[in-house]
Design a protein around this motif. Structure first.
Motif, PDB file in Angstrom:
ATOM      1  N   GLY A  14     -77.700  -3.087  48.940  1.00 53.29           N
ATOM      2  CA  GLY A  14     -76.979  -4.221  49.506  1.00 53.29           C
ATOM      3  C   GLY A  14     -75.904  -4.761  48.581  1.00 53.29           C
ATOM      4  O   GLY A  14     -75.591  -4.198  47.534  1.00 53.29           O
ATOM      5  N   GLY A  15     -75.312  -5.863  48.996  1.00 51.68           N
ATOM      6  CA  GLY A  15     -74.294  -6.507  48.184  1.00 51.68           C
ATOM      7  C   GLY A  15     -72.879  -6.093  48.556  1.00 51.68           C
ATOM      8  O   GLY A  15     -72.660  -5.313  49.483  1.00 51.68           O
ATOM      9  N   ASN A  16     -71.926  -6.615  47.804  1.00 48.17           N
ATOM     10  CA  ASN A  16     -70.516  -6.394  48.100  1.00 48.17           C
ATOM     11  C   ASN A  16     -69.842  -5.420  47.140  1.00 48.17           C
ATOM     12  O   ASN A  16     -68.623  -5.361  47.060  1.00 48.17           O
ATOM     13  CB  ASN A  16     -69.764  -7.735  48.055  1.00 48.17           C
ATOM     14  CG  ASN A  16     -70.212  -8.661  49.171  1.00 48.17           C
ATOM     15  OD1 ASN A  16     -70.394  -8.216  50.313  1.00 48.17           O
ATOM     16  ND2 ASN A  16     -70.407  -9.936  48.856  1.00 48.17           N
ATOM     17  N   ALA A  35     -83.397   8.344  39.572  1.00 48.30           N
ATOM     18  CA  ALA A  35     -82.649   8.122  38.333  1.00 48.30           C
ATOM     19  C   ALA A  35     -81.212   7.708  38.616  1.00 48.30           C
ATOM     20  O   ALA A  35     -80.637   6.882  37.889  1.00 48.30           O
ATOM     21  CB  ALA A  35     -82.678   9.379  37.471  1.00 48.30           C
ATOM     22  N   GLN A  36     -80.623   8.262  39.666  1.00 50.77           N
ATOM     23  CA  GLN A  36     -79.231   7.912  39.984  1.00 50.77           C
ATOM     24  C   GLN A  36     -79.138   6.496  40.552  1.00 50.77           C
ATOM     25  O   GLN A  36     -78.201   5.758  40.222  1.00 50.77           O
ATOM     26  CB  GLN A  36     -78.656   8.920  40.983  1.00 50.77           C
ATOM     27  CG  GLN A  36     -78.309  10.260  40.357  1.00 50.77           C
ATOM     28  CD  GLN A  36     -79.497  11.050  39.861  1.00 50.77           C
ATOM     29  OE1 GLN A  36     -80.460  11.257  40.616  1.00 50.77           O
ATOM     30  NE2 GLN A  36     -79.475  11.487  38.614  1.00 50.77           N
ATOM     31  N   LYS A  37     -80.109   6.105  41.374  1.00 50.19           N
ATOM     32  CA  LYS A  37     -80.096   4.740  41.912  1.00 50.19           C
ATOM     33  C   LYS A  37     -80.153   3.717  40.788  1.00 50.19           C
ATOM     34  O   LYS A  37     -79.422   2.728  40.786  1.00 50.19           O
ATOM     35  CB  LYS A  37     -81.270   4.536  42.866  1.00 50.19           C
ATOM     36  CG  LYS A  37     -81.122   5.238  44.201  1.00 50.19           C
ATOM     37  CD  LYS A  37     -82.352   5.046  45.058  1.00 50.19           C
ATOM     38  CE  LYS A  37     -82.557   3.595  45.429  1.00 50.19           C
ATOM     39  NZ  LYS A  37     -83.709   3.417  46.341  1.00 50.19           N
ATOM     40  N   THR A  38     -81.008   3.972  39.822  1.00 55.98           N
ATOM     41  CA  THR A  38     -81.142   3.046  38.699  1.00 55.98           C
ATOM     42  C   THR A  38     -79.838   2.935  37.918  1.00 55.98           C
ATOM     43  O   THR A  38     -79.412   1.831  37.540  1.00 55.98           O
ATOM     44  CB  THR A  38     -82.263   3.515  37.762  1.00 55.98           C
ATOM     45  OG1 THR A  38     -83.493   3.569  38.503  1.00 55.98           O
ATOM     46  CG2 THR A  38     -82.432   2.570  36.596  1.00 55.98           C
ATOM     47  N   ASP A  43     -73.421  -1.296  39.242  1.00 55.58           N
ATOM     48  CA  ASP A  43     -72.007  -1.458  39.562  1.00 55.58           C
ATOM     49  C   ASP A  43     -71.651  -1.080  40.995  1.00 55.58           C
ATOM     50  O   ASP A  43     -70.521  -1.326  41.431  1.00 55.58           O
ATOM     51  CB  ASP A  43     -71.155  -0.621  38.607  1.00 55.58           C
ATOM     52  CG  ASP A  43     -71.294  -1.067  37.167  1.00 55.58           C
ATOM     53  OD1 ASP A  43     -71.160  -2.281  36.910  1.00 55.58           O
ATOM     54  OD2 ASP A  43     -71.564  -0.220  36.298  1.00 55.58           O
ATOM     55  N   TYR A  44     -72.599  -0.473  41.726  1.00 56.74           N
ATOM     56  CA  TYR A  44     -72.298   0.027  43.065  1.00 56.74           C
ATOM     57  C   TYR A  44     -73.412  -0.343  44.045  1.00 56.74           C
ATOM     58  O   TYR A  44     -74.561  -0.522  43.650  1.00 56.74           O
ATOM     59  CB  TYR A  44     -72.126   1.556  43.051  1.00 56.74           C
ATOM     60  CG  TYR A  44     -70.966   1.989  42.188  1.00 56.74           C
ATOM     61  CD1 TYR A  44     -69.679   2.032  42.695  1.00 56.74           C
ATOM     62  CD2 TYR A  44     -71.170   2.291  40.842  1.00 56.74           C
ATOM     63  CE1 TYR A  44     -68.617   2.378  41.888  1.00 56.74           C
ATOM     64  CE2 TYR A  44     -70.113   2.644  40.027  1.00 56.74           C
ATOM     65  CZ  TYR A  44     -68.827   2.682  40.553  1.00 56.74           C
ATOM     66  OH  TYR A  44     -67.771   3.005  39.743  1.00 56.74           O
ATOM     67  N   ARG A  45     -73.046  -0.454  45.292  1.00 58.02           N
ATOM     68  CA  ARG A  45     -74.024  -0.579  46.363  1.00 58.02           C
ATOM     69  C   ARG A  45     -74.518   0.828  46.672  1.00 58.02           C
ATOM     70  O   ARG A  45     -73.741   1.676  47.150  1.00 58.02           O
ATOM     71  CB  ARG A  45     -73.390  -1.207  47.596  1.00 58.02           C
ATOM     72  CG  ARG A  45     -74.325  -1.295  48.788  1.00 58.02           C
ATOM     73  CD  ARG A  45     -73.620  -1.905  49.995  1.00 58.02           C
ATOM     74  NE  ARG A  45     -74.494  -1.959  51.150  1.00 58.02           N
ATOM     75  CZ  ARG A  45     -74.123  -2.422  52.353  1.00 58.02           C
ATOM     76  NH1 ARG A  45     -72.876  -2.862  52.533  1.00 58.02           N
ATOM     77  NH2 ARG A  45     -74.992  -2.440  53.357  1.00 58.02           N
ATOM     78  N   VAL A  46     -75.767   1.106  46.403  1.00 61.42           N
ATOM     79  CA  VAL A  46     -76.297   2.459  46.533  1.00 61.42           C
ATOM     80  C   VAL A  46     -77.124   2.574  47.809  1.00 61.42           C
ATOM     81  O   VAL A  46     -78.066   1.811  48.024  1.00 61.42           O
ATOM     82  CB  VAL A  46     -77.145   2.843  45.308  1.00 61.42           C
ATOM     83  CG1 VAL A  46     -77.685   4.257  45.463  1.00 61.42           C
ATOM     84  CG2 VAL A  46     -76.321   2.713  44.030  1.00 61.42           C
ATOM     85  N   ALA A 262     -63.384   3.300  41.508  1.00 62.03           N
ATOM     86  CA  ALA A 262     -63.597   1.868  41.676  1.00 62.03           C
ATOM     87  C   ALA A 262     -62.471   1.037  41.072  1.00 62.03           C
ATOM     88  O   ALA A 262     -62.211  -0.098  41.504  1.00 62.03           O
ATOM     89  CB  ALA A 262     -64.928   1.457  41.057  1.00 62.03           C
ATOM     90  N   GLN A 263     -61.781   1.582  40.088  1.00 58.69           N
ATOM     91  CA  GLN A 263     -60.689   0.861  39.442  1.00 58.69           C
ATOM     92  C   GLN A 263     -59.446   0.782  40.316  1.00 58.69           C
ATOM     93  O   GLN A 263     -58.543  -0.001  40.059  1.00 58.69           O
ATOM     94  CB  GLN A 263     -60.337   1.521  38.111  1.00 58.69           C
ATOM     95  CG  GLN A 263     -61.399   1.315  37.050  1.00 58.69           C
ATOM     96  CD  GLN A 263     -61.214   2.209  35.857  1.00 58.69           C
ATOM     97  OE1 GLN A 263     -60.218   2.914  35.743  1.00 58.69           O
ATOM     98  NE2 GLN A 263     -62.187   2.185  34.944  1.00 58.69           N
TER      99      GLN A 263
END
Length: 272
Positions: A14-16, A35-38, A43-46, A262-263
């Protein structure tokens, strides 16, 4: 989080933040991405999901193609009100991500193809199709031991017997029809959309392991060469399941690539 009335099994931080969707390989589930979710969730909505015929998601139709798996991802995005996302696909998930990129180009912000397959030789393709026949006759456990030997180093298998036992049990417990349909696509569709790959116009990373015998460095370089501006990377000493066996190296590669996307002011403004 998963809505009980929505058929696809998924989890969403969740989140923006910019949304990233992770698509697992055949016979596996969204659990492979722990491991990738953690690493990414800071920095990302996963968003992770179980592909058709896997985990808690419904089985595919008997005549399902890769576009049906891409449609599943798009349907989940609709459900979560995500207009655009970065897709990360592993193995068969990389095929699904490729299909999504060609079917829904306006909904893609970036693309990562991990340990994917491309342009197999006829002999190799025949070998994989032979494994599909074994599954058709004997079920999902038919060749799981051989797969695990290809996917992981002997050192990892010896050091993580509990994980290997759980993985073997999970693979054996897959729905026969769903696994067979998915495996059949993985075996036969390595050149899916090959003549259209030049249409992909988002930042793309194609990566594999140095010792991945099924998704070779040569495949990675050839696939990246078909996609404009794509970057090819090979993780040293890695086998097929590098997101699990070598998470630090895999995560560093992913975060370095995702951060460049993301930049971008355009991408940053697409978060949903």
């Amino acid at each position: 989080m998963r809505a009980d009335t929505f058929p696809t099994a998924y989890e969403d931080t969740g989140g923006n933040k910019p949304p990233v969707i992770l698509i697992h390989g055949v016979g596996l589930s969204q659990a492979m991405w722990i491991a990738q979710k953690t690493a990414l969730a800071q920095d990302y909505r996963v968003i992770t999901l179980d592909m058709l015929g896997h985990g808690g998601s419904p089985a595919p139709a008997t005549d399902a193609g890769l576009d049906d798996y891409a449609d599943q991802v798009a349907g989940l995005m609709d459900h979560l009100a995500v207009d655009k996302a970065i897709l990360i696909g592993f193995s068969m998930g990389a095929l699904v991500a490729r299909a999504f990129a060609l079917r829904f180009p306006a909904r893609l912000s970036g693309l990562v193809l991990l340990n994917g397959v491309f342009n197999r030789s006829e002999a190799v393709r025949a070998t994989i199709l032979g494994r599909v026949d074994e599954v058709r006759l004997a079920g999902p456990a038919a060749n799981s031991d051989a797969a695990i030997e290809r996917w992981f180093t002997p050192e990892f298998r010896a050091a993580q017997p509990g994980y290997i036992a759980d993985l073997r049990a999970h693979m054996a417990g897959n729905d026969h029809h769903g696994y067979l349909t998915s495996y059949g696509l993985f075996a036969s569709q390595d050149n899916f959309g090959a003549d259209r790959l030049g249409e992909i116009a988002v930042p793309t990373l194609v990566a594999t392991g140095e010792f991945d015998v099924g998704s070779t460095p040569e495949m990675t370089r050839e696939l990246a060469a078909r996609i404009r501006g794509a970057k090819a990377e090979v993780i040293a000493d890695a086998r097929h399941m590098m997101p699990v066996e070598m998470p630090e190296e895999t995560n560093a590669l992913l975060l370095g690539f995702l951060d460049t996307i993301a930049q971008s002011p355009i991408t940053a403004g697409e978060a949903s």
